[in-house]
Scaffold this motif. Sequence first.
Motif, mmCIF file in Angstrom:
data_model
loop_
_atom_site.group_PDB
_atom_site.id
_atom_site.type_symbol
_atom_site.label_atom_id
_atom_site.label_comp_id
_atom_site.label_asym_id
_atom_site.label_seq_id
_atom_site.Cartn_x
_atom_site.Cartn_y
_atom_site.Cartn_z
ATOM 1 N N ALA A 46 0.831 -1.201 0.000
ATOM 2 C CA ALA A 46 0.000 0.000 0.000
ATOM 3 C C ALA A 46 0.871 1.259 0.000
ATOM 4 O O ALA A 46 0.591 2.209 -0.734
ATOM 5 N N ARG A 47 1.922 1.263 0.810
ATOM 6 C CA ARG A 47 2.809 2.432 0.849
ATOM 7 C C ARG A 47 3.524 2.633 -0.483
ATOM 8 O O ARG A 47 3.692 3.756 -0.951
ATOM 9 N N ASP A 48 3.929 1.508 -1.118
ATOM 10 C CA ASP A 48 4.672 1.574 -2.381
ATOM 11 C C ASP A 48 3.766 1.611 -3.603
ATOM 12 O O ASP A 48 4.243 1.765 -4.721
ATOM 13 N N ARG A 49 2.445 1.418 -3.383
ATOM 14 C CA ARG A 49 1.481 1.295 -4.487
ATOM 15 C C ARG A 49 1.964 0.254 -5.486
ATOM 16 O O ARG A 49 2.045 0.493 -6.688
ATOM 17 N N ASP A 50 2.276 -0.912 -4.961
ATOM 18 C CA ASP A 50 2.840 -1.999 -5.760
ATOM 19 C C ASP A 50 1.917 -3.212 -5.678
ATOM 20 O O ASP A 50 1.283 -3.447 -4.654
#
Length: 146
Positions: free
Chosen positions: A77-81
């Motif tokens: 979620a933080r990396d949008r990966d």
Amino acid sequence: MPERVPHDHPSVETVRATLARRGRSSRPRLALPDDADRFPTGTTRLVLGGETHHARIESGLDGDREITGAYDNARLARDRDGTDRLDEWRSSAGIDLGRSVVVDVVEPGFLYGVREPGERAVYEATEPPDEGLAAIARDLDGDRDG
């Protein structure tokens, strides 16, 4: 064992949001009410179709709160990966962009549920982590903004 809480439980606040278009793309974003107490920025848990995912609440370009994707864990979620579960949920539910959805605030800053208006939902209400431990975990993981 976590307590199961229905969406219409007195402890759950329900608000309307819009499943809007992200820029000019066909990818969705969840446009939330601009309420810092209910929707503080940072990584949170987001229930879509009964499945718990992780998302980031951010301030959009217009200053309003938004979620631009939901992922399998907090790091993704933080990396949008990885696979965007918000887009996947929207597609499988057949919800058009620009349509209103309902957001259940189960635990502000920790657990939210998104559903179509009129749909029923039950959430597993778990306690948020101790703030001291959560801060240590964020520092170790490099997520200093929430």
